[in-house]
Every structure is written in structure tokens, then in C-alpha cells.
Design an enzyme around this catalytic site. Structure first.
Site, PDB file in Angstrom:
ATOM      1  N   ASP A   1     -15.000  -6.246  -7.293  1.00 37.97           N
ATOM      2  CA  ASP A   1     -16.189  -6.670  -6.549  1.00 37.97           C
ATOM      3  C   ASP A   1     -16.753  -7.997  -7.044  1.00 37.97           C
ATOM      4  O   ASP A   1     -17.511  -8.651  -6.336  1.00 37.97           O
ATOM      5  CB  ASP A   1     -17.278  -5.590  -6.608  1.00 37.97           C
ATOM      6  CG  ASP A   1     -17.014  -4.434  -5.652  1.00 37.97           C
ATOM      7  OD1 ASP A   1     -16.109  -4.535  -4.814  1.00 37.97           O
ATOM      8  OD2 ASP A   1     -17.740  -3.419  -5.754  1.00 37.97           O
TER       9      ASP A   1
ATOM     10  N   HIS B   1     -18.583  -3.828   1.113  1.00 36.67           N
ATOM     11  CA  HIS B   1     -17.269  -3.442   1.630  1.00 36.67           C
ATOM     12  C   HIS B   1     -17.294  -3.166   3.129  1.00 36.67           C
ATOM     13  O   HIS B   1     -18.319  -2.797   3.683  1.00 36.67           O
ATOM     14  CB  HIS B   1     -16.780  -2.175   0.920  1.00 36.67           C
ATOM     15  CG  HIS B   1     -16.760  -2.289  -0.558  1.00 36.67           C
ATOM     16  ND1 HIS B   1     -17.160  -1.264  -1.378  1.00 36.67           N
ATOM     17  CD2 HIS B   1     -16.401  -3.301  -1.392  1.00 36.67           C
ATOM     18  CE1 HIS B   1     -17.040  -1.626  -2.645  1.00 36.67           C
ATOM     19  NE2 HIS B   1     -16.590  -2.869  -2.677  1.00 36.67           N
TER      20      HIS B   1
ATOM     21  N   TYR C   1     -21.392   9.870   1.526  1.00 36.77           N
ATOM     22  CA  TYR C   1     -21.289   9.219   2.821  1.00 36.77           C
ATOM     23  C   TYR C   1     -20.182   9.798   3.663  1.00 36.77           C
ATOM     24  O   TYR C   1     -19.144  10.199   3.178  1.00 36.77           O
ATOM     25  CB  TYR C   1     -21.170   7.703   2.713  1.00 36.77           C
ATOM     26  CG  TYR C   1     -20.092   7.159   1.818  1.00 36.77           C
ATOM     27  CD1 TYR C   1     -18.951   6.581   2.363  1.00 36.77           C
ATOM     28  CD2 TYR C   1     -20.220   7.175   0.436  1.00 36.77           C
ATOM     29  CE1 TYR C   1     -17.973   6.039   1.558  1.00 36.77           C
ATOM     30  CE2 TYR C   1     -19.251   6.632  -0.381  1.00 36.77           C
ATOM     31  CZ  TYR C   1     -18.128   6.072   0.189  1.00 36.77           C
ATOM     32  OH  TYR C   1     -17.146   5.538  -0.622  1.00 36.77           O
TER      33      TYR C   1
ATOM     34  N   LYS D   1     -20.489   4.521   8.936  1.00 36.71           N
ATOM     35  CA  LYS D   1     -20.829   5.373   7.794  1.00 36.71           C
ATOM     36  C   LYS D   1     -22.231   5.934   7.963  1.00 36.71           C
ATOM     37  O   LYS D   1     -23.125   5.263   8.469  1.00 36.71           O
ATOM     38  CB  LYS D   1     -20.778   4.575   6.485  1.00 36.71           C
ATOM     39  CG  LYS D   1     -19.401   4.070   6.134  1.00 36.71           C
ATOM     40  CD  LYS D   1     -19.432   3.242   4.867  1.00 36.71           C
ATOM     41  CE  LYS D   1     -18.035   2.726   4.537  1.00 36.71           C
ATOM     42  NZ  LYS D   1     -18.058   1.834   3.378  1.00 36.71           N
TER      43      LYS D   1
END
Length: 186
Positions: A169, A61, A131, A71
Site C-alpha cells: 500500500d 483498493h 465487509y 462492498k
């Protein structure tokens, strides 16, 4: 905090200094001052957490500008293979990736700058994954590429039959067909 460079500029592994004795351990999992001094100037605005079972693969992603995200990821419990893929078309490392084992025991973190796709797969029975993001999630800027794109050559370290992905996904485009950063470098 010890910073380990990877083959992709800007993607770094962070190892905290751990203080342990018979009672357990202590470490500073994040310091804005130290992060700015040793990695880069960024301000994280959102923390996320996911819990996943063995074989779950989330990714690959990314967020497109103007809502691109950096991130800082880590595993609290369990073991994952965490992957960052350079998706900046004008980058000399376009299409290359870094894969790092993050565990609740090694306390490593991976910093993934803007311009990279991100994903992970769980190798343990279960993993608790956290995250930090430096921009808020914006669904209209959501993007993704196929985790099993042969051009990427990612070794997820699991048999394909053990990998569990969401329906969403399962249908992402190959890197060559994805809407990407088109020369916007971060």
C-alpha cells in the site's frame, strides 16, 4: 434500516434499528429484501473480516471490470474512518471522496458501489472490520491508488507518523496515474 445519502451518488450510510434493554441489544445487520428495496439490487457472494491495530490504514483498493466489486462494510469492535473515492473518470464527482466514522457502538454501515476505491484507518486500539462483496476477489483485476494523494485531500484524522501501511500500500500510484474505470459507469 435508515438510509442516509452522501455527496457521492450510490454511496450511502445505513443505520439499523436497534432494540435494546437491560439484557443488551438486537438488530438486523443485513436483510437482502430491505437492502434491495432501499439501496439497490445486488447479491453479495463473499464476506470478509479483518482485525487491525491503531493506525493501520488499508487502502485505497478496488477491483476493475469484469471483477469490480460493491462492498457493504461495518465495524464490529473499535473505530475507523472509512473512505470511498469516486474513480470513474467520466463521473461528475470523479476524485471526490466520502469519509464516515464507523464504530462498534454506532453500528453504521457504508455501502460502496462499483467504481469506487475503498480504504479505512483504525482510530481505536484495535478494530474488527467486516465487509460483504458482490463479486469474488480476482487478483488480476486488483487496483489501488495512494492513500496520501494530495489531490484527494483525505483527512485520515491521524498524524502521518501514526499511520501504518503495508509495503504494497505504500507504493500505489496517484489517482491521475492509476488504471481506472475509463468511463464505465455502474
Amino acid at each position: 434500516m435508515h438510509v442516509i445519502e452522501t455527496d457521492l451518488q450510490g454511496v450511502v450510510i445505513l443505520e439499523p434499528q436497534i432494540f435494546g434493554d437491560h439484557r443488551g441489544y438486537f438488530f438486523e445487520s443485513f436483510s437482502q429484501r430491505e437492502f434491495a428495496e432501499k439501496v439497490c439490487e445486488t447479491v453479495f457472494v463473499q464476506d470478509n473480516e479483518s482485525k487491525s491495530s491503531y493506525g493501520v490504514l488499508r487502502g485505497l483498493h478496488y477491483q476493475l471490470p469484469p471483477h469490480a466489486q460493491s462492498k457493504l462494510v461495518r465495524v464490529i469492535r473499535g473505530t475507523v474512518i472509512d473512505v470511498a473515492v469516486d474513480i470513474r473518470r467520466e463521473s461528475p464527482t470523479f476524485g471526490r471522496h466520502v469519509a464516515v466514522e464507523l464504530t462498534g457502538e454506532n453500528h453504521r454501515q457504508l455501502f460502496i458501489p462499483r467504481g469506487f476505491a475503498h480504504g479505512f484507518v483504525v482510530l481505536s486500539d484495535e478494530a474488527l472490520f467486516q465487509y460483504k462483496c458482490d463479486n469474488f476477489y480476482a487478483p488480476q483485476c486488483e487496483g489501488a491508488i495512494a492513500y496520501d494523494d494530495p489531490a484527494l485531500g483525505i483527512d485520515w484524522r491521524l498524524p502521518a507518523s501514526d499511520i501504518v501501511v503495508s509495503e504494497k500500500d505504500r507504493h500505489h500510484p496517484l489517482l491521475r496515474d492509476a488504471v481506472l474505470f475509463n468511463g464505465v459507469l455502474y
